[in-house]
Write a protein that holds these residues in place. Structure first.
Motif, PDB file in Angstrom:
ATOM      1  N   LEU A  46     -14.824 -12.376  -7.946  1.00 32.54           N
ATOM      2  CA  LEU A  46     -14.960 -12.542  -6.486  1.00 32.54           C
ATOM      3  C   LEU A  46     -13.649 -13.035  -5.888  1.00 32.54           C
ATOM      4  CD1 LEU A  46     -18.456 -14.341  -6.455  1.00 32.54           C
ATOM      5  CD2 LEU A  46     -17.962 -11.912  -6.037  1.00 32.54           C
ATOM      6  N   HIS A  47     -12.982 -13.920  -6.641  1.00 35.20           N
ATOM      7  CA  HIS A  47     -11.717 -14.478  -6.154  1.00 35.20           C
ATOM      8  C   HIS A  47     -10.596 -13.447  -6.255  1.00 35.20           C
ATOM      9  CE1 HIS A  47     -13.377 -18.472  -5.539  1.00 35.20           C
ATOM     10  NE2 HIS A  47     -14.193 -18.114  -6.510  1.00 35.20           N
ATOM     11  N   PHE A  48     -10.625 -12.650  -7.322  1.00 35.85           N
ATOM     12  CA  PHE A  48      -9.624 -11.600  -7.467  1.00 35.85           C
ATOM     13  C   PHE A  48      -9.760 -10.579  -6.329  1.00 35.85           C
ATOM     14  CE2 PHE A  48      -9.999 -12.326 -12.354  1.00 35.85           C
ATOM     15  CZ  PHE A  48      -9.228 -13.470 -12.243  1.00 35.85           C
ATOM     16  N   ALA A  49     -11.001 -10.235  -6.008  1.00 31.43           N
ATOM     17  CA  ALA A  49     -11.232  -9.256  -4.935  1.00 31.43           C
ATOM     18  C   ALA A  49     -10.764  -9.815  -3.588  1.00 31.43           C
ATOM     19  CB  ALA A  49     -12.710  -8.879  -4.887  1.00 31.43           C
ATOM     20  N   LEU A  50     -11.019 -11.101  -3.373  1.00 23.07           N
ATOM     21  CA  LEU A  50     -10.565 -11.732  -2.125  1.00 23.07           C
ATOM     22  C   LEU A  50      -9.035 -11.723  -2.042  1.00 23.07           C
ATOM     23  CD1 LEU A  50     -10.845 -13.404   0.469  1.00 23.07           C
ATOM     24  CD2 LEU A  50     -11.177 -15.446  -0.954  1.00 23.07           C
ATOM     25  N   LEU A  51      -8.382 -12.059  -3.146  1.00 29.17           N
ATOM     26  CA  LEU A  51      -6.914 -12.091  -3.141  1.00 29.17           C
ATOM     27  C   LEU A  51      -6.345 -10.701  -2.841  1.00 29.17           C
ATOM     28  CD1 LEU A  51      -4.780 -14.374  -3.630  1.00 29.17           C
ATOM     29  CD2 LEU A  51      -4.360 -13.308  -5.844  1.00 29.17           C
ATOM     30  N   LYS A  52      -6.968  -9.696  -3.448  1.00 21.25           N
ATOM     31  CA  LYS A  52      -6.540  -8.305  -3.230  1.00 21.25           C
ATOM     32  C   LYS A  52      -6.688  -7.929  -1.747  1.00 21.25           C
ATOM     33  CE  LYS A  52      -6.310  -3.720  -4.428  1.00 21.25           C
ATOM     34  NZ  LYS A  52      -5.035  -3.163  -4.001  1.00 21.25           N
ATOM     35  N   LYS A  53      -7.809  -8.339  -1.164  1.00 20.11           N
ATOM     36  CA  LYS A  53      -8.043  -8.019   0.249  1.00 20.11           C
ATOM     37  C   LYS A  53      -6.973  -8.678   1.137  1.00 20.11           C
ATOM     38  CE  LYS A  53     -11.274  -9.867   3.001  1.00 20.11           C
ATOM     39  NZ  LYS A  53     -12.605 -10.328   3.442  1.00 20.11           N
ATOM     40  N   LEU A  54      -6.683  -9.945   0.842  1.00 21.71           N
ATOM     41  CA  LEU A  54      -5.673 -10.664   1.632  1.00 21.71           C
ATOM     42  C   LEU A  54      -4.299 -10.010   1.465  1.00 21.71           C
ATOM     43  CD1 LEU A  54      -6.776 -14.333   0.811  1.00 21.71           C
ATOM     44  CD2 LEU A  54      -6.985 -13.180   3.036  1.00 21.71           C
ATOM     45  N   ALA A  55      -3.990  -9.573   0.252  1.00 18.50           N
ATOM     46  CA  ALA A  55      -2.693  -8.931  -0.002  1.00 18.50           C
ATOM     47  C   ALA A  55      -2.606  -7.605   0.746  1.00 18.50           C
ATOM     48  CB  ALA A  55      -2.496  -8.719  -1.501  1.00 18.50           C
ATOM     49  N   ASP A  56      -3.638  -6.789   0.624  1.00 17.45           N
ATOM     50  CA  ASP A  56      -3.634  -5.470   1.271  1.00 17.45           C
ATOM     51  C   ASP A  56      -3.434  -5.599   2.775  1.00 17.45           C
ATOM     52  OD1 ASP A  56      -3.945  -4.180  -1.095  1.00 17.45           O
ATOM     53  OD2 ASP A  56      -6.084  -3.726  -0.836  1.00 17.45           O
ATOM     54  N   ARG A  57      -4.152  -6.543   3.360  1.00 15.90           N
ATOM     55  CA  ARG A  57      -4.078  -6.569   4.823  1.00 15.90           C
ATOM     56  C   ARG A  57      -2.757  -7.155   5.325  1.00 15.90           C
ATOM     57  NH1 ARG A  57      -8.739 -10.827   6.054  1.00 15.90           N
ATOM     58  NH2 ARG A  57      -7.461 -12.639   6.482  1.00 15.90           N
ATOM     59  N   ASN A  58      -1.986  -7.753   4.405  1.00 11.05           N
ATOM     60  CA  ASN A  58      -0.661  -8.239   4.789  1.00 11.05           C
ATOM     61  C   ASN A  58       0.474  -7.369   4.251  1.00 11.05           C
ATOM     62  OD1 ASN A  58      -0.788 -10.909   6.336  1.00 11.05           O
ATOM     63  ND2 ASN A  58      -2.368 -11.152   4.768  1.00 11.05           N
ATOM     64  N   GLY A  59       0.130  -6.252   3.641  1.00 11.37           N
ATOM     65  CA  GLY A  59       1.168  -5.383   3.100  1.00 11.37           C
ATOM     66  C   GLY A  59       1.945  -6.011   1.955  1.00 11.37           C
ATOM     67  N   VAL A  60       1.257  -6.847   1.184  1.00 14.77           N
ATOM     68  CA  VAL A  60       1.889  -7.511   0.034  1.00 14.77           C
ATOM     69  C   VAL A  60       1.433  -6.780  -1.225  1.00 14.77           C
ATOM     70  CG1 VAL A  60       1.877  -9.647  -1.318  1.00 14.77           C
ATOM     71  CG2 VAL A  60       1.999  -9.767   1.177  1.00 14.77           C
ATOM     72  N   THR A  61       2.389  -6.462  -2.123  1.00 17.48           N
ATOM     73  CA  THR A  61       2.013  -5.593  -3.245  1.00 17.48           C
ATOM     74  C   THR A  61       1.722  -6.320  -4.559  1.00 17.48           C
ATOM     75  OG1 THR A  61       4.355  -5.253  -3.607  1.00 17.48           O
ATOM     76  CG2 THR A  61       3.182  -3.533  -2.397  1.00 17.48           C
ATOM     77  N   GLY A  62       2.281  -7.510  -4.757  1.00 21.76           N
ATOM     78  CA  GLY A  62       2.088  -8.191  -6.034  1.00 21.76           C
ATOM     79  C   GLY A  62       0.816  -9.025  -6.044  1.00 21.76           C
TER      80      GLY A  62
END
Ligand SMILES: *Cc1c(COP(=O)(O)O)cnc(C)c1O
Length: 219
Positions: A168-184
């Motif tokens: 759940l936390h990994f998915a949240l981090l991915k969502k936050l990264a995607d919406r900020n255009g962050v790739t790592g």
């Protein structure tokens, strides 16, 4: 387990997630481990390590680098502002950028030193009181703040709460990264790196599964 096993498991997890081979970097977390164990992993050819304390890394890595040549070491633990310069001289990446004061200090030192380590913003996805990191709802603002200082943001990092489902936390981090255009995405440890890879991890931080249990020291 061993380095070879973990590398094989990462390759398998990449394939299973339809991700290109080699898209996940393995950070071998060597904090607190006896020098012989670290030396053995260096002898096997691994060249990317993680440490959670600046002082411990400063005591340990110059000698290994003398022997083995260039080795990338990433800081995965908290960074005090007054150790920022030392950290920038020791580490190729800092995974724990978590507050404006630290971002300001990094920005000033980038000008001074003329180079910048890879920077990851630590997100406290579980909103735990005792844990470092910006809160999920502060992440967009903090990414923007760092960028306004011309700090390139390589990725986001999280350490899920021990008693919760990490995915759940990994998915949240991915969502936050995607919406900020962050790739790592720096996420996944010994117990959960495969699910982190399934959810997009680009850097997994694996300690005990490679080196064996840590005796004493810090978690
Ligand atoms: C210690 C540590 C790890 C590695 O943990 P293991 O469970 O031994 O794989 C990963 N990330 C951070 C931030 C750590 O402090």
């Amino acid at each position: 387990m061993s380095l070879t096993d973990i590398i094989a498991q990462i390759a398998k997890a990449e394939a299973k997630a339809d991700r290109p081979a080699g898209s996940v970097q393995l950070i071998a977390v060597s904090k607190v481990q006896p020098a012989e164990r670290v030396d053995a992993v260096l002898k096997e050819g691994h060249r990317l390590f993680g440490e959670n304390r600046v002082q411990e890394a400063a005591d340990k890595w110059p000698a290994f680098r003398e022997t083995y040549g260039s080795v990338d070491v990433h800081l995965i633990g908290p960074l005090q502002t007054n150790k920022t310069r030392q950290a920038m001289e020791l580490f190729q990446a800092i995974h724990s950028v978590d507050r404006p004061k630290l971002a300001n200090t990094l920005a000033r030192l980038v000008q001074d030193l003329g180079h910048c380590p890879e920077l990851f913003i630590q997100v406290n996805t579980g909103e735990e009181q005792q844990k470092a990191g910006v809160l999920p709802n502060e992440t967009d603002g903090f990414v923007a703040f760092c960028r306004s200082l011309d700090l390139p943001i390589a990725g986001l990092m999280c350490i899920p709460p021990v008693d919760e489902e990490p995915s759940l936390h990994f998915a949240l981090l991915k969502k936050l990264a995607d919406r900020n255009g962050v790739t790592g995405l720096s996420m996944g440890m010994s117990g959960d790196f495969e699910s982190a890879i399934a959810l997009g991890a680009t850097h997994v931080r694996v300690g005990s599964a490679i080196f064996g249990a840590r005796t004493g020291g810090t978690a």
